[in-house]
Design a protein around this motif. Structure first.
Motif, mmCIF file in Angstrom:
data_model
loop_
_atom_site.group_PDB
_atom_site.id
_atom_site.type_symbol
_atom_site.label_atom_id
_atom_site.label_comp_id
_atom_site.label_asym_id
_atom_site.label_seq_id
_atom_site.Cartn_x
_atom_site.Cartn_y
_atom_site.Cartn_z
ATOM 1 N N ARG A 9 6.470 8.050 6.330
ATOM 2 C CA ARG A 9 7.676 7.150 6.948
ATOM 3 C C ARG A 9 8.571 6.513 6.098
ATOM 4 O O ARG A 9 7.943 6.001 5.073
ATOM 5 C CB ARG A 9 7.272 6.228 8.340
ATOM 6 N N ALA A 11 11.295 3.467 6.409
ATOM 7 C CA ALA A 11 11.752 2.520 7.393
ATOM 8 C C ALA A 11 12.866 1.507 6.948
ATOM 9 O O ALA A 11 12.759 0.363 6.670
ATOM 10 C CB ALA A 11 10.540 1.761 7.563
ATOM 11 N N PRO A 12 14.045 2.072 6.980
ATOM 12 C CA PRO A 12 15.069 1.278 6.438
ATOM 13 C C PRO A 12 15.445 0.340 7.640
ATOM 14 O O PRO A 12 15.452 0.458 8.444
ATOM 15 C CB PRO A 12 16.228 2.202 5.794
ATOM 16 N N SER A 13 16.134 -0.662 6.917
ATOM 17 C CA SER A 13 16.879 -1.644 7.929
ATOM 18 C C SER A 13 18.385 -1.550 7.783
ATOM 19 O O SER A 13 18.795 -1.500 6.712
ATOM 20 C CB SER A 13 16.517 -3.312 7.656
ATOM 21 N N GLU A 45 14.628 -0.119 11.256
ATOM 22 C CA GLU A 45 14.135 -1.540 11.389
ATOM 23 C C GLU A 45 15.132 -2.481 11.795
ATOM 24 O O GLU A 45 15.570 -3.061 10.660
ATOM 25 C CB GLU A 45 13.023 -1.967 10.135
ATOM 26 N N TYR A 202 9.183 -8.888 11.010
ATOM 27 C CA TYR A 202 9.109 -7.540 10.373
ATOM 28 C C TYR A 202 7.400 -7.297 10.131
ATOM 29 O O TYR A 202 7.147 -5.987 10.262
ATOM 30 C CB TYR A 202 9.465 -7.866 8.895
ATOM 31 N N VAL A 206 6.052 -3.857 11.898
ATOM 32 C CA VAL A 206 5.940 -2.859 10.830
ATOM 33 C C VAL A 206 4.503 -2.358 11.057
ATOM 34 O O VAL A 206 4.021 -1.016 11.093
ATOM 35 C CB VAL A 206 6.058 -3.052 9.461
ATOM 36 N N ARG A 220 6.163 2.816 -0.032
ATOM 37 C CA ARG A 220 7.490 1.844 -0.096
ATOM 38 C C ARG A 220 7.488 1.182 -1.316
ATOM 39 O O ARG A 220 6.507 1.300 -2.276
ATOM 40 C CB ARG A 220 7.350 0.780 0.961
ATOM 41 N N LEU A 224 7.043 -4.897 -1.787
ATOM 42 C CA LEU A 224 6.412 -5.045 -0.541
ATOM 43 C C LEU A 224 5.014 -4.890 -0.855
ATOM 44 O O LEU A 224 4.290 -5.222 0.313
ATOM 45 C CB LEU A 224 6.972 -4.248 0.619
HETATM 46 N N1 GLU Z 1 12.539 -2.276 6.587
HETATM 47 C C1 GLU Z 1 11.827 -2.615 5.425
HETATM 48 C C2 GLU Z 1 12.923 -2.627 4.313
HETATM 49 O O1 GLU Z 1 14.048 -1.967 4.341
HETATM 50 C C3 GLU Z 1 10.751 -1.628 4.759
HETATM 51 C C4 GLU Z 1 9.574 -1.682 5.582
HETATM 52 C C5 GLU Z 1 8.510 -0.959 5.024
HETATM 53 O O2 GLU Z 1 8.656 -0.044 4.468
HETATM 54 O O3 GLU Z 1 7.514 -1.462 5.230
HETATM 55 O O4 GLU Z 1 12.753 -3.342 3.442
#
Ligand code: GLU
Length: 287
Positions: A9, A11-13, A45, A202, A206, A220, A224
C-alpha cells in the motif's frame, strides 16, 4: 477462492501536494508489488480534518495516474472509518493501557525546560513528561466529563510490558536484506493515540488499516522506521499480525537535507507544469 497475493500500500496524507519523495515511495511500492506478483492499494490518510483538503486528494489521484501507477478501488479514506478506530481504541482501553491527558503544548514545554537533558523520542520531540500516576482516574474522568480538551495516550511502559519483546523483519530496497529489528517502544514514551474529537492518531489508524486491508508489505520512507516500534506494540496488543517492512532511503536535496514540503521542494504538479515526463520523475525519484 481466497486471494493469497502479497498486498502493498501507498498511504499519503492529503495535507499538501505530492513531491518527489512521495513519488519515490509510490514507485518503490509499485515495483516491489510487481516483482512479488502482489496487489497495490492506495490509502488516503486524512484523519486530520484541519490540514487535509479535497484538492490535495484530487491531486494525489491525478499525479499517481500520470506516473503510471494503478491501484485497486475502492480507495480507503481514513476519515470514513472512525468506527473501526474507535473499536480498536476500546480494546486498548479494556487492557488499561490508555489514559486521558489534559496538558497543553505549553505545559509540556515548560515541564521539559525545567529538566535539563529531558529525553526525546526518535523524531526529536520530548517524551511526555507527566507520569500517568500523577492524576487519579477519578480526576481524569471528571475533567473529561466537564468537556475539557484531552489527548488519549498509550501507557507505554504498561503496553510494552504486556506485549513482551517485539521485533519486525526488514526486507530491504533496492538490495534485499533479511534483517530482524528489535522494537524499542519505550523510546517513544506515552504517545498520543487519539484525541477528544478524533478517536485515532496516525499510529493507531495505520495499524488498524494495515490489518483490515490485509497488508503484507509496508513500504515507506526511512523517516518512519522508528515509528514501527509503536506500531508493533499496538499490533501485539490488538492481536494483529505484523506485516513485513521496508523503510527505503529518503531523497535528499543538494544540501543533504531531507526533501520535504517545508523545504519548498518541487511538487509533482510543478514538475508536470514545467514539462517533466513521468520517465524523468522516475529518474529524479531514484528509480
Ligand atoms: N500517511 C503517512 C505519510 O504521508 C505515511 C504512513 C505510512 O506509510 O505508514 O507520511
Amino acid at each position: 477462492m481466497s486471494d493469497s497475493r502479497p498486498v502493498f500500500r501507498f498511504a499519503p496524507s492529503p495535507n499538501g501536494l505530492l513531491h518527489l519523495g512521495h513519488a519515490r515511495s509510490a514507485l518503490i511500492n509499485l515495483e516491489m508489488a510487481r516483482r512479488a506478483g502482489g496487489r497495490l492499494l492506495l490509502r488516503i490518510e486524512d484523519i486530520d480534518a484541519t490540514r487535509c483538503r479535497p484538492e490535495y486528494e484530487a491531486a494525489i489521484y491525478s499525479d499517481l495516474s500520470w506516473l503510471g501507477i494503478a491501484w485497486e478501488e475502492p480507495v480507503r479514506r481514513q476519515s470514513e472509518h472512525m468506527a473501526d478506530y474507535r473499536a480498536a481504541l476500546e480494546k486498548l482501553a479494556a487492557l488499561d493501557v490508555v489514559y486521558a491527558s489534559f496538558e497543553s503544548r505549553a505545559d509540556i514545554r515548560r515541564a521539559v525546560e525545567e529538566e535539563a537533558g529531558w529525553p526525546r523520542d526518535p523524531d526529536g520531540a520530548p517524551l511526555f513528561p507527566f507520569p500517568r500516576t500523577a492524576m487519579s482516574e477519578e480526576e481524569r474522568a471528571r475533567r473529561m466529563q466537564a468537556g475539557e480538551p484531552y489527548a488519549l495516550r498509550l501507557d507505554m511502559a504498561k503496553a510494552a510490558a504486556l506485549a513482551g519483546p517485539l521485533s519486525w523483519r526488514e526486507i530491504g530496497w533496492p538490495e534485499p536484506i533479511g534483517e530482524t529489528v528489535a522494537a524499542d517502544p519505550p523510546a517513544w514514551g506515552d504517545v498520543v493515540i487519539a484525541r477528544k474529537e478524533v478517536p485515532t492518531s496516525y499510529h493507531l489508524a495505520v495499524v488498524v488499516d494495515d490489518a483490515l486491508q490485509g497488508v503484507t508489505h509496508v513500504v515507506r520512507g526511512a523517516d518512519l522506521k522508528a515509528a514501527t516500534s509503536v506500531h508493533r506494540v499496538i499490533q501485539a496488543l490488538l492481536g494483529l499480525p505484523a506485516p513485513l517492512y521496508t523503510h527505503h532511503a529518503l531523497l535528499t536535496d543538494a544540501d543533504g537535507r531531507k526533501l520535504s514540503k517545508s523545504l519548498g521542494s518541487q511538487s509533482l504538479q510543478d514538475l508536470r507544469a514545467n514539462g517533466a515526463t513521468p520517465e524523468e520523475v522516475r529518474r529524479l525519484a531514484g528509480l
